[in-house]
Design an enzyme around this catalytic site. Structure first.
Site, short mmCIF file in Angstrom:
data_model
loop_
_atom_site.label_atom_id
_atom_site.label_comp_id
_atom_site.label_asym_id
_atom_site.label_seq_id
_atom_site.Cartn_x
_atom_site.Cartn_y
_atom_site.Cartn_z
N HIS A 1 0.87 -1.18 0.00
CA HIS A 1 0.00 0.00 0.00
C HIS A 1 0.90 1.23 0.00
CE1 HIS A 1 -3.72 2.30 0.86
NE2 HIS A 1 -2.86 3.14 1.44
N CYS A 2 0.81 2.01 -1.06
CA CYS A 2 1.69 3.17 -1.21
C CYS A 2 0.97 4.42 -0.69
CB CYS A 2 2.09 3.36 -2.68
SG CYS A 2 3.19 4.76 -2.95
N VAL A 3 1.56 5.07 0.29
CA VAL A 3 0.94 6.27 0.85
C VAL A 3 1.05 7.46 -0.10
CG1 VAL A 3 1.33 5.55 3.24
CG2 VAL A 3 3.10 6.86 2.07
N SER B 1 -3.16 4.48 -2.33
CA SER B 1 -3.81 3.32 -2.91
C SER B 1 -2.85 2.14 -2.86
CB SER B 1 -4.25 3.60 -4.35
OG SER B 1 -4.83 2.45 -4.94
#
Length: 408
Positions: A261-263, A267
């Site tokens: 999960h990329c901040v 998403s």
């Protein structure tokens, strides 16, 4: 409807003109503060929730709520950069403390399993503000040609296009019909906190083992894929997960070939958007390095970009040069961080391992550390460099096949 009216978090009809009225939590806290009494548990959280609910702007269909996490980058970033341009020591202190503050906020939200738009807002506004400073302070000096500005602009547009594609569906598994499930936008703050971690080891570790004190809550199914890789049953989404799929605790959904999960894009990175994610990182690196080079050639004439980055005697001769030099260092710090992320991603692709699989392999002590620990080779999907990259380039090229178990 009046453009200043809205329905508050309690379901009542409210108005922007009354934003400072009817705040029992704030009144009670002030009374206790004046009488030197301790605040009741949760008072500050209730005040913060009330302020966040009333932070709105007028709109045609009623007052629109503003996400609080969008505001700090828009306000603090220009202020910090302009203050840092006043003196070398101020620049050193601010540019050193900014990464520390960002990392602290990341670990704070990650520990609470909260989704936030802070990092996406910071990234997009940093791009816009750096581009503005470049056009306003660097280009008018006359050392940058218009063709170079066009190239830089095209790189920025391509990066934003790839980022927009990366923001789309990462490959969410469809929720079975009849299962009532909150949307992934609001699940993280309500039902995920204190629940199961949503991770399952690909190496066959027992599903009852706890992760950081939280039960994983997934059961191993006996059904196997043709290549012999077992599937998982997700108790949160109530579905059978195919191989390499995982449950994201922040989004509250299962994603095919979940990487992480990329901040920065707020998403997940999965099967459907992993290529766009790598493309966005690559365009960002090329555009940023090119912009840094053009700026240093302008404010530090006669020196190579690498030397000028550390030794530029005329950088603080005027405020315009100081601001440009400060922005160059800010870009260099961000570019170094994104370059590290891109390097890890490229190494993982070369060994056909995802971030989630590497993390689980480290936890279960089933992977090999390679290249000084930069990559964790699980050995389960590694088929050689060319085959691994061929597999990555073919992600999302065909719609996923649904097995009989998925349908059931």
């Amino acid at each position: 409807l009046c453009c200043c009216e809205y329905v508050d978090r309690r379901g009542r009809r409210n108005h922007l003109a009354a934003c400072c009225c009817d705040c029992e939590e704030l009144d009670d806290s002030c009374d206790r503060w004046l009488t030197c009494k301790s605040l009741p548990p949760g008072a500050l959280e209730r005040i913060a929730d009330t302020i966040a609910d009333r932070l709105r702007v007028p709109w045609f269909s009623g007052a629109v709520k503003i996400n609080v996490s969008l505001v700090p980058p828009l306000v603090l970033l220009p202020v910090f950069l302009h203050v840092a341009a006043l003196h070398f020591l101020l620049g050193l202190i601010i540019l050193t403390s900014l990464p520390v503050v960002v990392l602290w906020y990341y670990y704070l939200t990650h520990r609470r399993k909260e989704r936030t738009l802070f990092f996406l807002s910071l990234g997009l506004f940093s791009l816009a503000y750096m581009y503005y400073v470049f056009l306003q302070e660097v280009v008018p000096r006359g050392y940058v040609e218009y063709s170079q500005v066009v190239v830089l602009t095209c790189g920025l547009i391509l990066m934003l296009a790839a980022l927009s594609r990366a923001k789309r569906d990462p490959g969410y598994l469809p929720i079975p019909a009849g299962n009532e499930k909150p949307s992934h936008q609001g699940l993280a703050n309500k039902s995920v906190r204190g629940s199961s971690s949503g991770l399952h080891g690909i190496s066959g570790a027992a599903s009852s083992r706890a992760v950081n004190g939280e039960a994983k809550g997934y059961c191993r199914m006996s059904a196997e894929q043709p290549e012999g890789v077992k599937k998982d049953w997700c108790t949160k989404c109530q579905l059978v997960r195919p191989a390499r799929a995982g449950h994201c605790r922040l989004c509250g959904r299962c994603v095919r070939r979940l990487d992480h999960h990329c901040v920065w894009i707020n998403s997940c990175v999965g099967e459907q958007n992993h290529q766009a994610f790598i493309l966005a990182l690559s365009f960002f690196m090329l555009t940023s390095v090119y912009g840094i080079t053009l700026t240093l050639h302008t404010i530090c004439r006669g020196r190579t970009p690498f030397v000028a980055l550390f030794y530029c005697p005329g950088a603080y001769s005027d405020y315009s040069s100081a601001l440009s030099f400060t922005c160059v260092w800010y870009c260099a710090i961000v570019t170094a961080g994104m370059g590290y992320i891109l390097l890890i991603q490229l190494l993982n692709i070369s060994y056909n391992v995802t971030e989630r699989e590497a993390r689980l392999a480290l936890r279960d002590n089933t992977g090999r550390r390679l290249l000084g620990g930069l990559v964790i080779d699980t050995g389960q999907y590694n088929r050689g460099l060319l085959c691994n990259w061929g597999h990555f380039l073919s992600l999302g090229s065909s719609p996923p096949q649904r097995s009989a178990e998925d349908i059931v």
